[in-house]
Design an enzyme around this catalytic site. Structure first.
Site, PDB file in Angstrom:
ATOM      1  N   LYS A 286       0.867  -1.190   0.000  1.00 40.48           N
ATOM      2  CA  LYS A 286       0.000   0.000   0.000  1.00 40.48           C
ATOM      3  C   LYS A 286       0.895   1.228   0.000  1.00 40.48           C
ATOM      4  O   LYS A 286       2.039   1.164   0.442  1.00 40.48           O
ATOM      5  CB  LYS A 286      -0.878   0.019   1.258  1.00 40.48           C
ATOM      6  CG  LYS A 286      -2.140   0.835   1.111  1.00 40.48           C
ATOM      7  CD  LYS A 286      -3.251   0.040   0.467  1.00 40.48           C
ATOM      8  CE  LYS A 286      -4.451   0.865   0.128  1.00 40.48           C
ATOM      9  NZ  LYS A 286      -5.575   0.034  -0.319  1.00 40.48           N
TER      10      LYS A 286
ATOM     11  N   ASP B 118      -6.925   4.245  -4.569  1.00 38.70           N
ATOM     12  CA  ASP B 118      -7.640   4.065  -3.302  1.00 38.70           C
ATOM     13  C   ASP B 118      -8.312   5.420  -3.081  1.00 38.70           C
ATOM     14  O   ASP B 118      -8.512   6.173  -4.045  1.00 38.70           O
ATOM     15  CB  ASP B 118      -6.651   3.703  -2.165  1.00 38.70           C
ATOM     16  CG  ASP B 118      -7.342   3.209  -0.896  1.00 38.70           C
ATOM     17  OD1 ASP B 118      -7.711   2.037  -0.836  1.00 38.70           O
ATOM     18  OD2 ASP B 118      -7.554   4.015   0.042  1.00 38.70           O
TER      19      ASP B 118
HETATM   20  O1  2IT Z   1      -8.109  -1.511  -0.929  1.00 41.34           O
HETATM   21  C1  2IT Z   1      -7.969  -2.014  -2.064  1.00 41.34           C
HETATM   22  O2  2IT Z   1      -8.049  -3.227  -2.255  1.00 41.34           O
HETATM   23  C2  2IT Z   1      -7.704  -1.107  -3.180  1.00 41.34           C
HETATM   24  N1  2IT Z   1      -7.642   0.092  -2.972  1.00 41.34           N
HETATM   25  C3  2IT Z   1      -7.456  -1.645  -4.557  1.00 41.34           C
HETATM   26  C4  2IT Z   1      -6.062  -2.128  -4.710  1.00 41.34           C
HETATM   27  C5  2IT Z   1      -5.678  -2.536  -6.101  1.00 41.34           C
HETATM   28  O3  2IT Z   1      -4.480  -2.825  -6.282  1.00 41.34           O
HETATM   29  O4  2IT Z   1      -6.509  -2.572  -7.003  1.00 41.34           O
END
Ligand code: 2IT
Length: 445
Positions: free
Chosen positions: A124, A164
């Site tokens: 993340k 996100d």
């Molecule tokens: O919280 C999540 O799963 C997302 N923001 C999507 C992450 C992604 O790599 O598509």
């Protein structure tokens, strides 16, 4: 496994990282039994290695606003666990972003990604930059400055960020453009791209659609469906939009949305052009829902409150972490809620989850319910690798199948002796086993 010792040590090492410690505790509590049943995990130090990220890149992001003033934000990428595939997870741009929040999200992402059945590790990233109220040029300059640091540690086989909160198609475009210029190649290094340049159809809808598909499976365990149900949702962004769209298709009535300013109650139901209006609200870049009540006079705006005081059959938090607390849970339970499905990441506080479990309300945790977003990101990676595009129906069918399989495995590991399904336990154990086995197979690294 000595849960209290692990948590005390972790707290001493990372004091004040409340969200991260909350997320770790929740997972460890539900996997305790399975860890104790598998002593080889202990010997291999699986838990000690799992709770710390592989690495964190932290950097400053200087950028210039439209008036020529210089601003400095903080940027991060947490590469949490790469046991089953390249690090994968979104970027969050929001003033609340700090390391604790990104570590909680990265930690959750490990298990969520494992549940999707696709080969993706957990990561993340993000920044405390606030895109609200910024011009497109300011957002572009910020994204370019952010990528000037990030590009060194990402790649289609290494780490694949996405969106996100605060990072949608526009931001992904600016980030991708800069990466392409620096790396001098077109690759599937980000997901959530525009469909003209490598993005997957259904990615914008995926988190919401997936959340509804999962909840549909939860309802089926009671021989029930969405038909005729009243649903309260929070948020008004991409996730809330996808949820509202699919709920209407399945015959449910969506009666709330919310923002930082309060919530909207629309007793007639948020459907048709009202769902489209969510996209307009979001594009207005203001972070408020109050204008909905001006646009659609049948609706009321309730300032400064959560929508969980509204009577409903099903509640689906779609905004952010810890947005539904013990008091909200008590309101929902008193009003006869049947199912609560967390579409936001860790949307409910531990006390709220405990209340749902105690009252045998079916509760779906974010890492299972919202896994559809990253699942279609995984499908975008596949399409990029193959250099082809699947049609919307094909992606949607695969998404549906993945959500069904996540539900199935959650039931497998989460069904209690009295038949009640503890989805928190089920999802945590299923995700953990896959990652722990992979870590074990690959040795101490
Ligand atoms: O919280 C999540 O799963 C997302 N923001 C999507 C992450 C992604 O790599 O598509």
């Amino acid at each position: 496994m000595d849960l209290n010792k692990i948590m005390n040590d972790l707290e001493a090492r990372h004091p004040g990282e409340a969200e991260y410690l909350q997320a770790v505790r929740e997972v460890l509590e539900s996997i305790e039994e399975v860890v104790n049943d598998n002593p080889h995990f202990e010997t291999a130090g699986i838990i000690d290695r799992l709770v710390e990220p592989d690495r964190i890149l932290s950097f400053k992001v200087p950028w210039v606003d439209d008036e020529g003033k210089v601003h400095v934000n903080l940027g991060y990428r947490v590469q949490f666990n790469g046991a089953i595939g390249p690090y994968k997870g979104g970027l969050r741009f929001h003033p609340s972003v700090n390391l604790s929040i990104l570590k909680f999200l990265g930690f959750e992402q490990i298990f969520k990604n494992a549940l999707t059945t696709l080969p993706m590790g957990g990561g993340k990233g993000g920044s405390d930059f606030n895109p609200k109220g910024k011009s497109d040029n300011e957002i572009m300059r910020f994204c370019q400055a952010f990528m000037l640091e990030l590009w060194k540690i990402i790649g289609p086989e290494t780490d694949v960020p996405a969106g996100d909160i605060g990072v949608g198609g526009k931001e992904i475009g600016f980030l991708y453009g800069m990466y392409k210029k620096l790396q001098h190649e077109h690759t599937g290094v980000l997901t959530g791209k525009g469909t003209d340049w490598g993005g997957s159809l259904i990615r914008p809808e995926a988190t919401g659609f997936g959340g509804v598909y999962f909840t549909q499976e939860m309802l089926k365990t009671n021989n029930d469906s969405f038909e005729g149900k009243t649903v309260t949702i929070s948020g008004f962004g991409n996730v809330a939009w996808g949820v509202a769209l699919k709920l209407n298709e399945l015959g449910a009535k969506v009666v709330t949305i919310s923002g930082p300013d309060g919530y909207i109650y629309d007793s007639e139901g948020i459907s048709g052009e009202k769902v489209d209006y969510l996209l307009e609200l979001r594009a207005s870049n203001q972070d408020i829902v109050a204008p909905y009540a001006d646009e659609f006079p049948g609706a009321v705006f309730v300032a400064g409150k959560h929508p969980w005081e509204v009577k409903c059959d099903i509640a689906m938090p779609c905004a952010t972490q810890n947005e539904l607390n013990a008091e909200d849970a008590a309101n929902l339970i008193n009003n006869g809620v049947q199912v609560v499905a967390e579409v936001s990441n860790m949307g409910c506080t531990p006390e709220a989850v405990e209340a749902f479990h105690k009252n045998k309300i079916l509760f779906g945790p974010g890492k299972a319910v919202n896994a559809g977003g990253v699942a279609v990101s995984g499908l975008e990676m596949t399409q990029n690798s193959m250099k082809i595009n699947w049609i919307a129906d094909e992606v949607d069918a695969k998404l549906h199948q993945i959500m069904k399989s996540i539900h199935e495995v959650s039931v497998k590991y989460g069904t209690e002796e009295d038949g009640y399904i503890n989805y928190v336990k089920g999802a945590n154990v299923a995700g953990f086993l896959k990652v722990a086995n992979a870590m074990y197979d690959q040795g101490i690294i």
